[in-house]
Design a protein around this motif. Structure first.
Motif, PDB file in Angstrom:
ATOM      1  N   ALA A  74       0.821  -1.207   0.000  1.00  0.00           N
ATOM      2  CA  ALA A  74       0.000   0.000   0.000  1.00  0.00           C
ATOM      3  C   ALA A  74       0.860   1.263   0.000  1.00  0.00           C
ATOM      4  O   ALA A  74       0.456   2.295  -0.532  1.00  0.00           O
ATOM      5  N   LYS A  75       2.040   1.147   0.591  1.00  0.00           N
ATOM      6  CA  LYS A  75       2.952   2.289   0.667  1.00  0.00           C
ATOM      7  C   LYS A  75       4.083   2.198  -0.345  1.00  0.00           C
ATOM      8  O   LYS A  75       4.938   3.086  -0.375  1.00  0.00           O
ATOM      9  N   ASN A  76       4.101   1.127  -1.143  1.00  0.00           N
ATOM     10  CA  ASN A  76       5.221   0.903  -2.074  1.00  0.00           C
ATOM     11  C   ASN A  76       6.555   1.042  -1.351  1.00  0.00           C
ATOM     12  O   ASN A  76       7.479   1.710  -1.839  1.00  0.00           O
ATOM     13  N   THR A  77       6.636   0.422  -0.211  1.00  0.00           N
ATOM     14  CA  THR A  77       7.814   0.539   0.639  1.00  0.00           C
ATOM     15  C   THR A  77       8.292  -0.850   1.047  1.00  0.00           C
ATOM     16  O   THR A  77       7.474  -1.722   1.340  1.00  0.00           O
ATOM     17  N   ILE A  78       9.591  -1.018   1.029  1.00  0.00           N
ATOM     18  CA  ILE A  78      10.174  -2.246   1.563  1.00  0.00           C
ATOM     19  C   ILE A  78      11.096  -1.895   2.718  1.00  0.00           C
ATOM     20  O   ILE A  78      11.565  -0.755   2.846  1.00  0.00           O
ATOM     21  N   TYR A  79      11.345  -2.905   3.523  1.00  0.00           N
ATOM     22  CA  TYR A  79      12.171  -2.734   4.708  1.00  0.00           C
ATOM     23  C   TYR A  79      13.201  -3.863   4.760  1.00  0.00           C
ATOM     24  O   TYR A  79      12.969  -4.955   4.243  1.00  0.00           O
ATOM     25  N   LEU A  80      14.307  -3.574   5.386  1.00  0.00           N
ATOM     26  CA  LEU A  80      15.307  -4.596   5.621  1.00  0.00           C
ATOM     27  C   LEU A  80      15.710  -4.515   7.086  1.00  0.00           C
ATOM     28  O   LEU A  80      16.355  -3.545   7.506  1.00  0.00           O
ATOM     29  N   GLN A  81      15.294  -5.496   7.861  1.00  0.00           N
ATOM     30  CA  GLN A  81      15.693  -5.589   9.258  1.00  0.00           C
ATOM     31  C   GLN A  81      16.995  -6.354   9.324  1.00  0.00           C
ATOM     32  O   GLN A  81      17.069  -7.507   8.881  1.00  0.00           O
ATOM     33  N   MET A  82      18.006  -5.722   9.860  1.00  0.00           N
ATOM     34  CA  MET A  82      19.334  -6.325   9.935  1.00  0.00           C
ATOM     35  C   MET A  82      19.707  -6.493  11.406  1.00  0.00           C
ATOM     36  O   MET A  82      19.779  -5.497  12.140  1.00  0.00           O
ATOM     37  N   ASN A  83      19.922  -7.710  11.811  1.00  0.00           N
ATOM     38  CA  ASN A  83      20.271  -8.015  13.194  1.00  0.00           C
ATOM     39  C   ASN A  83      21.670  -8.612  13.281  1.00  0.00           C
ATOM     40  O   ASN A  83      22.232  -9.064  12.272  1.00  0.00           O
ATOM     41  N   SER A  84      22.218  -8.615  14.472  1.00  0.00           N
ATOM     42  CA  SER A  84      23.540  -9.201  14.725  1.00  0.00           C
ATOM     43  C   SER A  84      24.558  -8.693  13.708  1.00  0.00           C
ATOM     44  O   SER A  84      25.280  -9.473  13.081  1.00  0.00           O
ATOM     45  N   LEU A  85      24.612  -7.395  13.555  1.00  0.00           N
ATOM     46  CA  LEU A  85      25.463  -6.804  12.534  1.00  0.00           C
ATOM     47  C   LEU A  85      26.933  -7.105  12.778  1.00  0.00           C
ATOM     48  O   LEU A  85      27.396  -7.188  13.934  1.00  0.00           O
ATOM     49  N   LYS A  86      27.644  -7.256  11.666  1.00  0.00           N
ATOM     50  CA  LYS A  86      29.067  -7.562  11.693  1.00  0.00           C
ATOM     51  C   LYS A  86      29.831  -6.516  10.889  1.00  0.00           C
ATOM     52  O   LYS A  86      29.246  -5.874  10.001  1.00  0.00           O
ATOM     53  N   PRO A  87      31.111  -6.363  11.146  1.00  0.00           N
ATOM     54  CA  PRO A  87      31.896  -5.403  10.350  1.00  0.00           C
ATOM     55  C   PRO A  87      31.806  -5.674   8.843  1.00  0.00           C
ATOM     56  O   PRO A  87      31.817  -4.723   8.056  1.00  0.00           O
TER      57      PRO A  87
END
Length: 115
Positions: A74-87
């Motif tokens: 409906a919003k033409n939007t995507i998301y990317l949830q990024m966890n446990s980030l690494k260098p």
């Protein structure tokens, strides 16, 4: 014309989380697949994750346990949830959107995870 605007990139500590957003202005154009790629310094652009308009997802094998892509049609939007980030997640993250006319790209958002 489709315009994509990414947001959410930032400096994050190892083990932390970030959520990227990509909002598409599409006018009358139908968008099919959307997704994220990333490009680290000195490396080629690589797929992170993609999602169809129906919600089917595809991930880079090395990221599927830590990253989650989602979509709000409906919003033409995507998301990317990024966890446990690494260098090694440090990169410019680019959003893309596909239509019958081709692929569109956003300008990118920087994610930095210091070692």
């Amino acid at each position: 014309q489709v315009q994509l605007v990414e947001s959410g990139g930032a400096l994050a500590q190892p083990g932390g989380s970030l959520r990227l957003s990509c909002a598409a202005s599409v006018g009358a154009i139908n968008i099919y697949n959307m997704g994220w790629y990333r490009q680290a310094p000195g490396k080629e652009r690589e797929l992170v994750a993609a999602i169809t308009s129906g919600g089917s997802t595809n991930y880079a094998d090395s990221l599927k346990d830590r990253f989650t892509i989602s979509r709000d049609n409906a919003k033409n939007t995507i998301y990317l949830q990024m966890n446990s980030l690494k260098p090694e997640d440090t990169a410019v993250y680019y959003c893309h959107a596909d239509s019958r006319y081709g692929r569109y790209w956003g300008q990118g958002t920087q994610v930095t995870v210091p070692s």
